[in-house]
Design an enzyme around this catalytic site. Structure first.
Site, PDB file in Angstrom:
ATOM      1  N   ARG A 231      -4.316 -12.383   2.573  1.00 51.50           N
ATOM      2  CA  ARG A 231      -3.663 -13.657   2.847  1.00 51.50           C
ATOM      3  C   ARG A 231      -4.282 -14.350   4.063  1.00 51.50           C
ATOM      4  NH1 ARG A 231       2.380 -11.797   3.327  1.00 51.50           N
ATOM      5  NH2 ARG A 231       2.720 -14.036   3.666  1.00 51.50           N
TER       6      ARG A 231
ATOM      7  N   LEU B 272       2.707  -2.554  -0.278  1.00 49.98           N
ATOM      8  CA  LEU B 272       2.448  -3.942  -0.642  1.00 49.98           C
ATOM      9  C   LEU B 272       3.529  -4.792  -0.001  1.00 49.98           C
ATOM     10  CD1 LEU B 272       1.698  -3.631  -4.492  1.00 49.98           C
ATOM     11  CD2 LEU B 272       0.018  -3.885  -2.651  1.00 49.98           C
ATOM     12  N   ASP B 273       3.188  -6.023   0.397  1.00 49.69           N
ATOM     13  CA  ASP B 273       4.196  -6.916   0.945  1.00 49.69           C
ATOM     14  C   ASP B 273       5.331  -7.105  -0.063  1.00 49.69           C
ATOM     15  OD1 ASP B 273       2.669  -7.291   3.207  1.00 49.69           O
ATOM     16  OD2 ASP B 273       1.713  -9.114   2.453  1.00 49.69           O
ATOM     17  N   LYS B 274       6.497  -7.436   0.440  1.00 47.52           N
ATOM     18  CA  LYS B 274       7.675  -7.625  -0.407  1.00 47.52           C
ATOM     19  C   LYS B 274       7.381  -8.548  -1.585  1.00 47.52           C
ATOM     20  CE  LYS B 274      12.385  -9.508  -0.310  1.00 47.52           C
ATOM     21  NZ  LYS B 274      13.477 -10.062   0.535  1.00 47.52           N
TER      22      LYS B 274
END
Length: 342
Positions: free
Chosen positions: A263, A149-151
């Protein structure tokens, strides 16, 4: 190839090309000149960062052809650790057994070590928690990691603790559940209200101009990757009010799993994720026209409002279908309440 002829300062290495350098690519020559600790990929990263100069001028093209007698200076980074070390970072553990561990990742936690984040990652936390059971599982830099998962995206993640689990889970994520029971659902708070309650975004993704972000690209492009996102509007905010107060809580389900897919896809259809610093920039001024205290709440929200709320998969050893859910974290709940009652 000549050895370094001087150290011009802390972290700065200066080299001079010999006759053998003529015609070689910069990244190829520099990787050999710096030695075994500097892979070609690592050298390319230094070049992109502007850390390499020839004749006193920065060079950012890795394929630039070299000539004999050139002075090459490299702003050397601090030495990287040979492998991640365990760190006592708290984990929100949803499930754990001998084969795997499922956690609810908080926003702000990087998944695995990389440039600028060699410590303080989920991998460091897993090594501390799991000990030697992670050794060698999935590679030195990413032990146990089968997806990411993105930060700044929160939510459910699974990590493998054995080779069996790593192989099975990696295969499931690689084909995005097409041949198994993998299921992923995300909650996203997006700007505006989609015209339909359900929909599908089928648009290939590739690298954007800055090579860090992603963008919808023509299918014929060499780096185009098939990407499909299904969405359902779960709650609408601000219907009948000015456009700036409109937002939606949307559930997104992935048919593919590309970098930044949700996104990019939500921004592509005109409804970027609120707080997204990369794909929602065009909507930043919308917050200025919101009523208080919602205006302050949105402008101060420190991340993209995206949460991996559901993950289901078949256990690699028992073959039991397992399903894990994590509620919206507190910061997203507060944001939703703000749009409900602006």
């Amino acid at each position: 190839m000549n050895a370094p002829d001087s150290e011009a300062g802390k972290g700065l290495k200066v080299l001079e090309t010999g006759p053998d350098a003529a015609g070689q690519r910069l990244d190829q020559w520099l990787s050999a000149a710096l030695g075994a600790d500097f892979s070609r990929n690592r050298v390319q990263a230094l070049i992109k960062l502007g850390a390499v100069q020839i004749g006193g001028k920065p060079v950012t093209e890795a394929k630039r052809k070299m000539a004999a007698g050139e002075n090459v200076s490299v702003d050397m980074p601090e030495p990287e650790p040979a492998e991640p070390r365990g760190e006592n970072i708290p984990l929100d553990i949803l499930y754990e057994d001998a084969e795997l561990i499922v956690i609810n990742k908080p926003a702000g936690l990087v998944v695995h070590p990389g440039a600028g984040n060699w410590t303080g990652t989920l991998v460091n936390a897993l090594i501390h928690h799991c000990g030697d059971s992670l050794s060698g599982i999935g590679g030195v830099r990413r032990p146990g990691i089968v997806h990411r998962l993105d930060k700044q995206t929160s939510g459910v993640m699974v990590a493998a603790k054995t080779d069996l689990a790593h192989r099975a889970l990696s295969e499931a994520f690689a084909d995005h559940g097409a041949s198994g029971d993998l299921e992923r659902a995300y909650s996203a708070l997006v700007w505006g209200i989609p015209p339909r309650m359900t929909g599908t975004v089928d648009a290939p993704l590739g690298r954007a101009a800055d090579r860090v972000r992603r963008a919808v690209v023509p299918e014929a492009r060499d780096d185009a990757r098939h990407a499909i996102t299904h969405f359902t509007v779960r709650e609408k905010f601000g219907e009948g009010r000015p456009d700036t107060a409109q937002a939606s809580l949307v559930e997104c389900r992935l048919e593919t799993g590309r970098t930044h897919q949700i996104r990019v896809h939500t921004a592509h259809i005109g409804h970027p994720v609120i707080g997204d610093p990369d794909y929602g920039q065009a909507f930043r001024t919308k917050a200025n026209r919101l009523p208080e205290p919602l205006k302050t709440l949105v402008k101060s929200f420190p991340r993209q409002a995206l949460h991996a709320g559901l993950l289901a998969f078949r256990h690699p050893a028992t073959h039991i279908l397992m399903k894990f859910e994590a509620p919206l974290p507190g910061d997203m709940q507060e944001l939703v309440r703000g749009f409900r009652n602006p």
